[in-house]
Enzyme design. Structure first.
Site, PDB file in Angstrom:
ATOM      1  N   SER A  33       0.807  -1.222   0.000  1.00 30.38           N
ATOM      2  CA  SER A  33       0.000   0.000   0.000  1.00 30.38           C
ATOM      3  C   SER A  33       0.839   1.270   0.000  1.00 30.38           C
ATOM      4  O   SER A  33       0.385   2.314  -0.465  1.00 30.38           O
ATOM      5  CB  SER A  33      -0.935   0.005   1.213  1.00 30.38           C
ATOM      6  OG  SER A  33      -0.203  -0.129   2.419  1.00 30.38           O
ATOM      7  N   GLY A  70      -1.871  -4.292   1.072  1.00 26.44           N
ATOM      8  CA  GLY A  70      -1.964  -5.476   1.903  1.00 26.44           C
ATOM      9  C   GLY A  70      -1.013  -6.592   1.513  1.00 26.44           C
ATOM     10  O   GLY A  70      -0.968  -7.626   2.194  1.00 26.44           O
ATOM     11  N   ASN A  99       4.004  -5.467   5.697  1.00 26.17           N
ATOM     12  CA  ASN A  99       2.870  -6.254   6.189  1.00 26.17           C
ATOM     13  C   ASN A  99       3.318  -7.554   6.866  1.00 26.17           C
ATOM     14  O   ASN A  99       2.645  -8.050   7.770  1.00 26.17           O
ATOM     15  CB  ASN A  99       1.900  -6.549   5.043  1.00 26.17           C
ATOM     16  CG  ASN A  99       1.168  -5.295   4.603  1.00 26.17           C
ATOM     17  OD1 ASN A  99       0.561  -4.601   5.403  1.00 26.17           O
ATOM     18  ND2 ASN A  99       1.242  -4.990   3.312  1.00 26.17           N
ATOM     19  N   ASP A 180      -4.426   6.921  10.049  1.00 19.88           N
ATOM     20  CA  ASP A 180      -4.053   5.603  10.563  1.00 19.88           C
ATOM     21  C   ASP A 180      -2.620   5.564  11.091  1.00 19.88           C
ATOM     22  O   ASP A 180      -2.180   4.565  11.642  1.00 19.88           O
ATOM     23  CB  ASP A 180      -4.244   4.524   9.489  1.00 19.88           C
ATOM     24  CG  ASP A 180      -3.389   4.763   8.241  1.00 19.88           C
ATOM     25  OD1 ASP A 180      -2.495   5.624   8.260  1.00 19.88           O
ATOM     26  OD2 ASP A 180      -3.622   4.069   7.238  1.00 19.88           O
ATOM     27  N   HIS A 183       0.154   5.320   6.755  1.00 14.93           N
ATOM     28  CA  HIS A 183       0.295   5.654   5.339  1.00 14.93           C
ATOM     29  C   HIS A 183       0.535   7.151   5.139  1.00 14.93           C
ATOM     30  O   HIS A 183      -0.176   7.967   5.721  1.00 14.93           O
ATOM     31  CB  HIS A 183      -0.955   5.219   4.564  1.00 14.93           C
ATOM     32  CG  HIS A 183      -1.173   3.743   4.599  1.00 14.93           C
ATOM     33  ND1 HIS A 183      -1.978   3.133   5.539  1.00 14.93           N
ATOM     34  CD2 HIS A 183      -0.671   2.760   3.816  1.00 14.93           C
ATOM     35  CE1 HIS A 183      -1.978   1.821   5.330  1.00 14.93           C
ATOM     36  NE2 HIS A 183      -1.194   1.569   4.298  1.00 14.93           N
TER      37      HIS A 183
END
Length: 205
Positions: A33, A70, A99, A180, A183
C-alpha cells in the site's frame, strides 16, 4: 550488382535499428500500500511522481506499478514470475515486507521470500532496487532488529541497489501520515520520491 546486393542485405538491418532504440524500457514496481498510493489518487503517489520525473529526465522509460495494498512478501513471491513475464522490465523495484512485520510473520520466511524475488528479477535480466522498512520498537528489540537486517542482508547478498527505509524522510513528522499513522499523506509523497530517486536514477542509465 555486387554493391546493390550488399545494400539490399544491409537495409533491413539498418531499418530495424530505430525501432529497437525506440523500444521503451520498463521499471516494474512490486510493492504494498505504501507504493499503491493508499487512499490517494494514484497520480499523487510516490511511484507516479517518480514516473513523471523519469519521463522528464530519462525519456524512453515507462513505469509499471504492480503494487497491491496489503501485499506480503509471500504474495509478491507468488506474483513476480507473472509480472516479469508481463512487463519484461529492465529494472525491478521491490518494496515489500511491511505487512510481514505488522503481522509478526517469521523473519526467516520474509528473508527467503525477498531473496526469491530478487533472484527471479535478476534471473530475468533486470537490475534491482530493494527498499527496506523498519518497525516501531513495540514489536520487541530482537524482532525489529532482525526485521531491519533482513533487507540489508538480501541487498548485500545480491549486491543490488538499496534504500534502507522508505519512510525515513518523514518518520518523525506525524503530520506527514494519514489518520491511521501508517500511510503517508499526499503532501509527503514527493519526499518519498526524492528519497528513492538517488538509488533509482543510476539504474536507468
Amino acid at each position: 550488382m555486387a554493391t546493390a546486393l550488399l545494400l539490399a542485405t544491409m537495409l533491413p538491418a539498418l531499418a530495424a535499428k530505430p525501432e529497437e532504440s525506440a523500444r521503451s524500457r520498463t521499471v516494474l514496481v512490486m510493492g504494498d500500500s505504501l507504493s499503491a498510493a493508499y487512499r490517494l489518487p494514484t497520480s499523487q503517489g510516490w511511484v507516479a511522481l517518480t514516473e513523471d520525473r523519469i519521463q522528464q529526465q530519462a525519456p524512453g522509460w515507462r513505469v509499471v506499478n504492480a503494487s497491491v495494498s496489503g501485499e506480503t512478501t509471500a504474495g509478491g513471491k507468488s506474483r513476480i514470475a507473472r509480472e516479469l513475464k508481463r512487463a519484461k522490465p529492465d529494472v525491478v523495484v521491490i518494496e515489500l515486507g511491511a505487512n510481514d512485520g505488522l503481522r509478526g510473520l517469521p523473519l526467516a520466511q520474509t528473508r527467503a521470500n525477498l531473496d526469491a524475488m530478487v533472484t527471479a528479477a535478476k534471473g530475468a535480466g533486470a537490475r534491482v532496487l530493494l527498499i527496506g522498512m523498519r518497525l516501531p520498537p513495540n514489536f520487541g528489540g530482537a524482532y525489529t532488529k532482525g526485521f531491519e537486517e533482513n533487507f540489508r542482508a538480501v541487498a548485500k547478498k545480491h549486491d543490488v541497489a538499496f534504500v534502507p527505509f522508505l519512510l525515513e524522510p518523514i518518520m518523525l513528522d506525524r503530520s506527514a501520515f494519514q489518520r491511521d499513522n501508517l500511510h503517508p499523506t499526499a503532501a509527503a509523497q514527493p519526499k518519498l520520491r526524492d528519497h528513492v530517486w538517488p538509488k533509482l536514477a543510476p539504474l536507468l542509465r
